[in-house]
Every structure is written in structure tokens, then in C-alpha cells.
Design an enzyme around this catalytic site. Structure first.
Site, PDB file in Angstrom:
ATOM      1  N   PRO A   2       0.681  -1.263   0.063  1.00 12.47           N
ATOM      2  CA  PRO A   2      -0.067   0.198   0.008  1.00 12.47           C
ATOM      3  C   PRO A   2       0.829   1.416   0.019  1.00 12.47           C
ATOM      4  CG  PRO A   2      -0.451  -1.506   1.814  1.00 12.47           C
ATOM      5  CD  PRO A   2       0.683  -1.820   1.238  1.00 12.47           C
ATOM      6  N   GLU A   3       0.573   2.157  -0.908  1.00 13.91           N
ATOM      7  CA  GLU A   3       1.057   3.291  -1.078  1.00 13.91           C
ATOM      8  C   GLU A   3       0.155   4.461  -0.622  1.00 13.91           C
ATOM      9  OE1 GLU A   3       3.731   3.705  -4.638  1.00 13.91           O
ATOM     10  OE2 GLU A   3       3.873   1.459  -4.938  1.00 13.91           O
ATOM     11  N   ARG A 113       2.273 -11.259   5.482  1.00 16.02           N
ATOM     12  CA  ARG A 113       3.659 -11.032   5.786  1.00 16.02           C
ATOM     13  C   ARG A 113       3.875 -10.226   7.222  1.00 16.02           C
ATOM     14  NH1 ARG A 113       6.931  -8.673   0.532  1.00 16.02           N
ATOM     15  NH2 ARG A 113       8.762  -9.380   1.986  1.00 16.02           N
ATOM     16  N   ARG A 157      21.592  15.863  -1.988  1.00 17.61           N
ATOM     17  CA  ARG A 157      21.448  14.338  -2.113  1.00 17.61           C
ATOM     18  C   ARG A 157      22.062  13.697  -3.349  1.00 17.61           C
ATOM     19  NH1 ARG A 157      16.584  12.163   1.086  1.00 17.61           N
ATOM     20  NH2 ARG A 157      15.946  13.967   2.341  1.00 17.61           N
TER      21      ARG A 157
END
Length: 277
Positions: A2-3, A113, A157
Site C-alpha cells: 500500500p502506497e 507477511r 542528495r
DNA sequence: ATGGGTACCTGTCTGC
DNA sequence: TGCAGACAGGTACCCA
């Protein structure tokens, strides 16, 4: 799983039906990622007053008998979790690891899971919930998520822009499917170091992230395997994905074979012709 | 501060 | 058919 779209679809399909419900019982199955943090008996008698979302977390706000604030439950669906709401209670299956019995019906977390979690916290802004929510980036539909902000956040980054998107400390909710999809739509090579993404391309990426999440939301999320909304229905966005899980298939834009690479132990899909550094 | 790797756990699919 | 290995939507935590 799930995003953000899947978590929001879960919230939307749930909140109207469960808001105001009083908890009459709770059951724990096998251990989830973290312990609940309270005795399940303490939940009985409390009322679910609201369901909100922060990133990929859901927050179930609880009220006491006198309508006073009474903490809440922070829920994460992990990789394979889904929440189901049923008016009629049923026997738990082997993957059902948390049940909340209420006056409206049964709220159940199914998670093969067990990377998901249900954590009790005295409030969303303190204790266990605050600790888990601390350090999350901005919400993708918050106006604060814009080209200038993204460009500034990526400036230091060296990691690939795909991994920076996934990290969740700049913008939340973009997981492995939607990171690949957004970068394709923005025409940006996922391997580009974060600091190399120009302001103009950050603007395209902001738009692409929002577009992809919005489309996925409208499609009820993506169901690769486990995801269901609270009524047990699959998402359909996986059929609209332009690159995800399409290695070797022709790019819809140029026809070149789509590629799969691994970044930070996660698969990335892209078109080496359409997406440039 | 950033970044790399590991860990958590179970199911499904592929190839030999 | 059996079995090993790869892979799957996430993220906290430990160590450079």
C-alpha cells in the site's frame, strides 16, 4: 502494498461506516511488526470518532464515554496488509492478526507477511504515534510540495532521485510503483542523482507525482496481489501502469523496450530513451 | 547528515 | 513432483 492511494482508498471506504462505532472487543492474532502497546481490554467502550491519514499511516481517533480524548490506534498496512469492514463478524483466518469488534461491525486487519502494525498511542502528537510519524515529509497534495521545495530538498542528495522519492522524508506516500510511474511521466531517468535534478524538472516531477497518485486514487489503488479496500474490492491502477512490472514490453511513448534495474534492493522500471538525466 | 545494508515474514512463481 | 532461489506494495535501525 500500500502506497498513498491504497491507504487513502482504505480510509475512504472505511471512515463513513466506522465513525461513531463503539468498540465492544478486540482480538490479536500472531505478532505484527510492533506490539499493540496496551491491553486489548482497555479499548472496549471507546468510540471511534475519526479516521485520518498521514503518509501511509492511518490514525483511528478514540473517545471515552464522556466524549473525552482517549488516545487512538496508528495502523500501517506494511507490504501485504489490508483492512476489511464487515457488518457480520466471521471466524478469523490464518492471516487475520487484528480484529476490532464494534457496534457497527467487525474491522479486521489481514496481513500475510505481518510487516504491518497496529499501535496504541495516547495521542497522534505524542508517544508511540508521534515517534513513528516524526521525520515524515510533506503530503504530496499539500501546496507546500512544489518545485522550489523539492529542488531544495534534493540539492544535498547524491542518491538517485528514485530512492530520494521513496525515502519518504521529502514527500510521503510515493512507494515503489508510483515512484517509477511518476519519473516516467516526468521524463526523468530514475538513476539521476538528486542534486542533478533541475528546478524545471522538479516542477514536472511534482506534477507527475500528483497526477499518478490522483489517477491511482480514482482507480481504487493498485492490487498486485493482496490489496483490497474495506469492502474487499481490488484496485485497478496496475492495468494503467505505463512502466511498472513491464520489463521488455514496448514503451507506450517511443516503442523501445522498457528496462528493469535494481536500486536499493528495489526494482525500478523505466524507458532509457524517454527518460533522461 | 547521508547512505548503504540488514532485518522483519510469508506466499508465489520460475527454472532445473 | 520437488526443491532452491528470486521476488513482492515498506520502513526502522545499525553502522560507516
Amino acid at each position: 502494498m500500500p502506497e498513498l492511494p491504497e491507504v487513502e482508498v482504505t480510509r475512504l471506504s472505511l471512515s463513513g461506516r466506522i465513525q461513531g462505532a463503539r468498540i465492544t472487543g478486540a482480538r490479536l492474532g500472531k505478532p505484527l511488526r510492533w506490539p499493540l502497546g496496551c491491553d486489548t481490554r482497555n479499548l472496549v467502550g471507546r468510540r471511534i470518532s475519526d479516521v485520518s491519514r498521514r503518509g501511509k499511516y492511518l490514525w483511528f481517533e478514540l473517545r471515552g464515554p464522556d466524549d473525552a480524548e482517549a488516545g487512538g490506534l496508528l495502523v500501517h498496512l506494511g507490504m501485504s496488509g489490508s483492512l476489511n469492514f464487515a457488518e457480520q463478524p466471521s471466524q478469523p483466518g490464518p492471516w487475520d492478526h487484528f480484529d476490532l469488534l464494534t457496534t457497527r461491525g467487525l474491522l479486521r486487519l489481514t496481513d500475510p507477511r505481518r510487516f504491518g502494525a497496529v499501535v496504541w498511542s495516547a495521542s497522534r502528537d505524542e508517544g508511540a504515534a508521534a515517534k513513528l510519524l516524526a521525520g515524515l515529509g510533506v503530503e504530496p497534495f499539500d501546496p507546500a510540495f512544489d518545485a522550489r521545495m523539492l529542488h531544495e530538498a534534493l540539492r544535498m542528495r547524491r542518491v538517485a532521485v528514485k530512492q530520494a522519492l521513496l525515502a519518504g522524508d521529502i514527500v510521503v506516500g510515493v512507494g515503489n510503483i508510483y515512484a517509477s510511474e511518476a519519473l516516467f511521466r516526468a521524463g526523468i531517468d530514475p538513476r539521476t542523482p538528486g542534486k542533478r535534478v533541475s528546478l524545471a524538472r522538479c516542477a514536472r516531477l511534482v506534477d507527475a507525482v500528483r497526477d499518478v497518485l490522483q489517477l491511482a486514487l480514482a482507480a481504487g489503488g493498485s492490487t498486485l496481489r493482496d490489496f483490497r479496500n474495506a469492502h474487499g474490492m481490488n484496485g485497478a491502477f496496475q492495468h494503467q501502469a505505463l512502466v511498472y512490472d513491464r520489463e521488455g514490453l514496448p514503451c507506450t511513448r517511443c516503442g523501445a523496450a522498457l528496462r528493469r534495474i535494481v536500486q536499493g534492493q528495489r526494482s525500478t522500471y523505466f524507458c532509457a530513451h524517454c527518460q533522461r538525466r
